[in-house]
Design an enzyme around this catalytic site. Structure first.
Site, PDB file in Angstrom:
ATOM      1  N   LYS A 114       8.110 -32.222  -8.276  1.00 51.55           N
ATOM      2  CA  LYS A 114       8.055 -31.713  -9.652  1.00 51.55           C
ATOM      3  C   LYS A 114       8.006 -32.846 -10.675  1.00 51.55           C
ATOM      4  CE  LYS A 114      10.166 -27.242  -8.640  1.00 51.55           C
ATOM      5  NZ  LYS A 114      10.592 -27.444  -7.238  1.00 51.55           N
ATOM      6  N   ARG A 115       7.029 -33.710 -10.540  1.00 53.55           N
ATOM      7  CA  ARG A 115       6.841 -34.823 -11.457  1.00 53.55           C
ATOM      8  C   ARG A 115       5.934 -34.396 -12.608  1.00 53.55           C
ATOM      9  NH1 ARG A 115      10.671 -36.277  -8.601  1.00 53.55           N
ATOM     10  NH2 ARG A 115      10.873 -38.376  -7.749  1.00 53.55           N
TER      11      ARG A 115
END
Length: 296
Positions: A114-115
């Site tokens: 989840k960057r």
């Protein structure tokens, strides 16, 4: 070609063109094994339930069991990066080992990191999670679009070049996210509908192979107002099991999507079958078969 290995490219007009996109690779793997994405979540609670220590030694054994159990049964595994980060550099080294071992076992790997950021920072995230030769590179990575989907262009572009994927958190299964995701934009469409339309546009553009960009769409939610059959990318559907969604819910909510484009994700409920490898393998196989029969 190994299922977990990015395809070799061919040169055309000075640029590297991938022969098989991430979406196509997922569809091929799902066609063989069923639409299950098996979560690899070494939380302190799960490690304890498996009789493992909450340290690097426990992490390594946990990952070994998961790879042995899921190889040849589930097409995709999804390690939750946070559970490795909590152990510092030693934990990230175990994540790198897991990625390598899973690829060797023929599994596609979706790094649930989840960057998301802008400019050079987004490019650095792209190099880390999608770059050829990076020890953290899986077959795809999850991203947050809060800074705008266009800000993720470095990740999407590199994913297209390397035959990997970017999975955008769009309609999450957690209730806390709904207020933001359902908010209406100036165009009159909701945030999530706007994101899904942008994802479809990326997949339909000549800049990347179709199937490079996918979306996280919770299996606990009712059908999307956006026609998901037009998305053109992989749908990661979390919420199966512990969050309340059933295989029938997955079939009802994602029926009509392109064959092989839906990955139903199960983590806690599936891992509860461990730690015995044969039990975990059987549970994964049964779930993959049930999902496959319902989704068609």
């Amino acid at each position: 070609m190994r299922v977990g290995a990015p395809p070799a490219g061919r040169k055309r007009g000075g640029a590297v063109q991938q022969t098989v996109s991430f979406g196509e690779r997922v569809a091929q793997a799902v066609g063989r094994l069923g639409p299950l994405c098996a979560g690899i979540d070494p939380s302190a609670e799960t490690l304890g339930a498996w009789g493992l220590t909450d340290d690097v030694k426990g992490l390594r054994e946990f990952c070994r069991i998961c790879v042995d159990a899921f190889a040849g049964v589930a097409p995709v595994v999804k390690p939750q990066v946070a559970f490795f980060e909590r152990h510092g550099s030693a934990g990230m080294a175990e994540l790198e080992k897991l990625l390598a071992d899973a690829r060797t076992a023929g599994l596609l790997v979706l790094a649930d990191a989840k960057r998301g950021d802008i400019d050079t920072t987004a490019a650095a995230y792209a190099d880390a999670w999608l770059g050829q030769g990076s020890p953290l590179a899986g077959d795809a990575v999850t991203v947050h679009p809060y800074l705008g989907l266009a800000a993720l262009a470095p990740l999407i572009t590199l994913a297209g070049r390397t035959g990997r994927g970017v999975i955008v958190v769009t309609r999450s299964s957690n209730p806390e996210g709904r207020l933001l995701q359902e908010a209406v934009t100036r165009s009159g469409a909701s945030v999530e509908e706007s994101l899904l339309a942008e994802i479809a546009a990326w997949n339909g553009s000549p800049e990347i192979p179709s199937g490079t960009v996918g979306a996280v769409i919770g299996a606990t939610l009712e059908r999307s107002a956006f026609p998901l059959s037009q998305l053109g990318g992989v749908i990661l559907a979390p919420g199966l099991g512990a969050q309340g969604a059933s295989p029938r819910d997955v079939a009802d909510r994602f029926g009509g999507c392109a064959p092989g484009s839906v990955l139903a994700s199960a983590s806690r409920s599936l891992l509860a079958a461990g730690p015995k490898t044969s039990d975990l393998r059987r549970a994964a196989g049964d779930l993959a078969e049930e999902l496959g029969s319902l989704l068609g």
